[in-house]
Design an enzyme around this catalytic site. Structure first.
Site, PDB file in Angstrom:
ATOM      1  N   LYS A 163      48.559 -20.280  53.761  1.00  6.11           N
ATOM      2  CA  LYS A 163      47.130 -20.491  53.535  1.00  6.11           C
ATOM      3  C   LYS A 163      46.839 -21.924  53.063  1.00  6.11           C
ATOM      4  O   LYS A 163      45.739 -22.425  53.244  1.00  6.11           O
ATOM      5  CB  LYS A 163      46.597 -19.506  52.488  1.00  6.11           C
ATOM      6  CG  LYS A 163      46.909 -18.025  52.731  1.00  6.11           C
ATOM      7  CD  LYS A 163      46.003 -17.409  53.750  1.00  6.11           C
ATOM      8  CE  LYS A 163      45.905 -15.883  53.743  1.00  6.11           C
ATOM      9  NZ  LYS A 163      47.122 -15.112  53.814  1.00  6.11           N
TER      10      LYS A 163
HETATM   11  C1  LIG Z   1      47.400 -13.904  54.547  1.00  2.83           C
HETATM   12  C2  LIG Z   1      48.820 -13.642  54.852  1.00  2.83           C
HETATM   13  C3  LIG Z   1      49.204 -12.990  56.042  1.00  2.83           C
HETATM   14  C4  LIG Z   1      48.192 -12.438  57.029  1.00  2.83           C
HETATM   15  O1  LIG Z   1      47.471 -13.450  57.687  1.00  2.83           O
HETATM   16  P1  LIG Z   1      46.072 -13.132  58.397  1.00  2.83           P
HETATM   17  O2  LIG Z   1      45.547 -14.436  58.829  1.00  2.83           O
HETATM   18  O3  LIG Z   1      45.233 -12.462  57.360  1.00  2.83           O
HETATM   19  O4  LIG Z   1      46.368 -12.218  59.539  1.00  2.83           O
HETATM   20  C5  LIG Z   1      50.559 -12.859  56.306  1.00  2.83           C
HETATM   21  N1  LIG Z   1      51.485 -13.318  55.429  1.00  2.83           N
HETATM   22  C6  LIG Z   1      51.147 -13.929  54.280  1.00  2.83           C
HETATM   23  C7  LIG Z   1      52.217 -14.390  53.372  1.00  2.83           C
HETATM   24  C8  LIG Z   1      49.810 -14.116  53.958  1.00  2.83           C
HETATM   25  O5  LIG Z   1      49.485 -14.739  52.816  1.00  2.83           O
END
Ligand SMILES: *Cc1c(COP(=O)(O)O)cnc(C)c1O
Length: 501
Positions: A113
């Site tokens: 993120k």
């Molecule tokens: C947010 C997240 C996901 C999922 O990603 P999306 O974009 O919501 O599908 C997978 N793995 C981790 C570690 C995350 O933080």
């Protein structure tokens, strides 16, 4: 480049407004009216550039109302000033005869993120200036664990912004909770909400479309925006790393020009995999997008049958950031696959709100089959995969990436597909040290930090400083509220002038 709403094609806005607002006022999601394209020759040129150059090129195609200088400054600030290890947000690690691991977690909070949330504030503050927007932007975030911390780090002390993060009280890992509860900064607030992520996300979306709340904020020169992946400004930086990883493989001779590649993505809200889909539409030769879910396998069923049905048991798993039954970004895929039919999207989303279920037409099912594969695994299979991957490659997966690895292996077994495959590695294993430690067959201490140190002894990889620094820090935000209290919490926090100490 203009943007419209998935639920109303009559709405047309520029990219700056798309980012400043976050979500369209009738509840639809902003999408570009046309998806920009790279010709094969352009991709070969991009392959010669570094991440910064590739990012400038991708952003330039989408953010046409930003000047090239503005884009360059934002990209430089986010990716070239030491926020990511070696100023490289997307290192690609090849496992012997195995897939390529796209390690997206070398940023400030150890999850993918960060790649989007380090640049979003750069783009948003510029967007607000351009659109003559509010004096202060109030960012509302619902998090399943990793978005919250990454958004807090991205927006902390950014002038003209305030950020409020809600997380489900029992839906995040101990480390994720501690990361958020200890957040520093004058413009931040964090609060736990009773219930699961879907409840929290729905309540936040409702506040965004609450006209009385918006009017009250506006009277004080303030406006809401979103740092969740419903904001197209979150997806855009994610498109960059799919384009970039393809370019890296081209540059390294791992792929011939035109050779196709698979992407496997551990999925929750469908944001990350949607970015891969956009990269494909932009010209990256994608064979299959492999969507990996945990026991909350609503997407697996949807992609395999065309029926989306959230009326099922919700599981709290060891990959909490994927514990989601309402995947917001699917709406954008539906919009594209339905031929940009806003009325059809409205109807499906109304069915989802009313009954929790919808079925897409055959044309959409066929298009999905062409582009996607989907699978899921439970916590036990995930843990086995962490163990076997560690034994086979001396490579440690976190609990989310393990789901992707397992689903990819199952996919290869079932199809025999030999296409080279990139797996999006979404978090550092040190974010989930107890779960990872017990997966590799070690007895796990109660304490997360002790577990992290133990993991480090075994792997001889240091615990990331961002994790180590949390040890012994006093939590600053300890409140828990009910979903029904969120609006009031938002309003009193958003309208307070006093800065928290
Ligand atoms: C947010 C997240 C996901 C999922 O990603 P999306 O974009 O919501 O599908 C997978 N793995 C981790 C570690 C995350 O933080």
């Amino acid at each position: 480049m203009e943007y419209t709403s998935t639920r109303d094609n009559g709405i047309i806005v520029a990219s700056a407004q798309t980012i400043a607002r976050g979500i369209s006022e009738e509840g639809g999601l902003f999408v570009p009216v046309e998806i920009p394209h790279f010709a094969p020759g352009e991709l070969r040129e991009l392959a010669k550039l570094d991440y910064e150059g590739r990012a400038n090129a991708v952003f330039g195609k989408y953010l046409t109302d930003y000047t090239p200088e503005e884009i360059k400054a934002a990209v430089h600030e986010a990716y070239c000033t030491g926020r990511f290890e070696n100023d490289l947000p997307d290192p690609l690690v090849k496992l012997d005869d195995g897939p390529y691991m796209l390690e997206l977690w070398h940023g400030p909070t150890c999850a993918f993120k960060d790649v989007a949330l380090q640049i979003l504030p750069q783009l948003m503050t510029r967007a607000v200036k351009k659109t003559d927007g509010a004096d202060e932007t109030v960012i509302l975030v619902a998090t399943s664990g990793d978005t919250g911390k990454a958004a807090l780090e991205g927006f902390r002390d950014v002038p003209g912004t305030k950020i409020i993060v809600f997380y489900p009280s029992d839906g995040v890992s101990a480390m994720q909770k501690l990361q958020m509860a200890t957040q520093r900064g004058k413009n931040v607030a964090v609060c736990a909400v009773r219930g699961n992520f879907d409840d929290t996300q729905s309540a936040v979306k409702k506040i965004f479309t609450d006209s009385a709340a918006k009017a009250e904020l506006s009277a004080h020169g303030r406006a809401f925006s979103s740092a969740n992946s419903i904001n197209f400004g979150r997806l855009l930086p994610q498109i960059v790393y799919y384009v970039s990883s393809y370019c890296t493989m081209l540059a390294d001779g791992e792929l011939e020009p035109g050779e196709r590649v698979n992407f496997t993505v551990p999925t929750g809200n469908f944001g990350n995999i949607l970015a891969a889909y956009y990269a494909g539409r932009m010209g990256v030769p994608v064979n299959k997008l492999i969507c990996a879910s945990n026991s909350n396998n609503v997407l697996t069923d949807f992609l395999n049958t065309g029926v989306y049905d959230r009326n099922r048991k919700f599981y709290a798993t060891s990959s909490p950031s994927m514990d989601i039954l309402i995947s917001s970004n699917l709406e954008r895929l539906l919009y594209l696959l339905l031929g940009e039919d806003d009325a059809a999207v409205r109807s499906l989303m109304a069915q989802l709100a009313d009954t929790g279920r919808y079925e897409v037409p055959d044309s959409v099912k066929a298009a999905i089959k062409e582009q996607f594969a989907a699978g899921w695994c439970d916590d036990r299979a995930g843990a086995e995969t962490i163990k076997s991957t560690f034994e086979e490659y001396s490579y440690l997966l976190d609990t989310h990436t393990a789901v992707a690895m397992r689903v990819y292996r199952d996919y290869v077994k079932a199809t025999g597909d030999k296409t080279k495959t990139v797996i999006a590695s979404t978090a550092s294993p040190y974010k989930f040290p107890r779960a990872v430690l017990s997966a590799i067959g070690e007895r796990s201490p109660e304490d997360e930090f002790a577990a992290a140190e133990r993991l480090s002894d075994i792997t001889r990889l240091p615990v990331p400083e961002q994790i180590r620094a949390l040890r012994g820090m006093e939590p600053r935000f300890t409140g828990t509220i009910d979903r029904t209290e969120m609006r009031e919490y938002v309003m009193s926090t958003a309208l307070s002038t006093k800065e928290e100490g």
